[in-house]
Design an enzyme around this catalytic site. Structure first.
Site: not given
Length: 309
Positions: A217-219
């Site tokens: 997932g993001h970041d």
């Protein structure tokens, strides 16, 4: 995300048509989410629960939906909808640029790197030396890939973050303008999906190996020399420290940390941060020895009930 040049508070307010608190020439260097902000960044907040966290963060410009007392050394952008205006700034400073070729002219590809047919390499992508991208790999704009990286077919680097705000008419997406960064000597299996950061980077550390069908997932930050087995799903904003092993079908919640050299056994649900150097199992997650003892005791329940009779 840092802007190409420093802008004034007055210039930023004009882009999103808001009022502001602070000097006209207050410097604005970029925009970021709360967990990655630095001095000069804009951060947005639209719920009273998080006002203090945003106002006390490293960000020096707060995009907020209420006029509050401005902390010393900071500035405010007053908006009726900070979420919407953050998206306006994303579109302004990093607009979507359509492609008309498989490998963008602005991409940089190192010597001895092989890119198999039907790959797509987006704008401003950087790929290092001695890499191998098998057929149908997708690298969205601004992706960074180091040296000696192998990526198998069907993997997608740089999809949007799964980040939405619920509106009466449906879900409004927070636009992503971050990157995916793949460091040296990483191996990525087939059909993996690694989302870019909302404003920062999603990073896979040097020497880490991902099996097939892994989602990141993001970041999220994954450290060096980790092993991640197939069908694992890692949520956004997770920190996985060095030399962690995640076995098959592990799932995590967002915003947690998995410590150095932790081992997470298959089908575990990582619902909280865990220390390094230990083995874990189960959902909810516990140290594996304790969890396996509990399961062994559960098997004894029929015998215990029979004795009680």
């Amino acid at each position: 995300m840092k802007f190409p040049k420093i802008h004034s508070l007055k210039e930023i307010a004009a882009i999103i048509n808001t009022t502001y608190v602070g000097a006209d020439d207050f410097p604005v260097h970029g925009m970021n989410e709360i967990h990655v902000v630095t001095s000069g960044d804009i951060v947005f907040v639209d719920h009273p629960k998080y006002y203090d966290k945003a106002l006390q963060s490293a960000a020096t410009i707060v995009l907020i939906n209420k006029e509050v007392e401005c902390p010393e050394g900071k500035a405010l952008l007053i908006s009726d909808d900070p979420f919407r205006d953050f998206n306006i700034l994303t579109k302004y400073f990093r607009p979507f640029v359509a492609a008309n070729v498989s490998i963008a002219p602005s991409a940089t590809i190192g010597e001895n790197t092989v890119i198999q047919p039907n790959c797509f390499i987006g704008n401003n992508v950087t790929i290092g030396k001695n890499c191998l991208l098998h057929a149908n790999v997708i690298a969205y704009d601004n992706t960074v890939i180091g040296d000696n990286v192998i990526i198998h077919s069907g993997t997608v680097l740089g999809g949007d973050a799964f980040y939405y705000k619920k509106r009466p008419e449906g879900f409004d997406q927070l636009l992503s303008c971050g990157r995916v960064v793949i460091e040296d000597n990483v191996g990525i299996g087939a059909l993996c999906t690694i989302d870019k950061g909302v404003t920062g980077d999603t990073t896979i550390g040097a020497g880490t190996k991902l099996d097939n069908q892994v989602h990141v997932g993001h970041d999220t930050y994954i450290g060096k020399k980790c092993l991640i087995a197939s069908q694992t799903g890692i949520a956004g904003c997770v920190i996985i420290e060095d030399e962690v092993t995640l076995w098959g079908q592990v799932g995590t919640t967002s915003g947690i940390t998995i410590g150095t050299k932790a081992v997470i056994m298959g089908q575990t649900g990582v619902t909280k941060s865990v220390e390094g150097g230990k083995s874990y199992f189960g959902s909810p997650i516990e140290e594996s020895r304790e969890k396996l003892k509990q399961l062994a005791n559960v098997k004894r329940i029929p015998e215990i009930l029979e004795k009680l009779k």
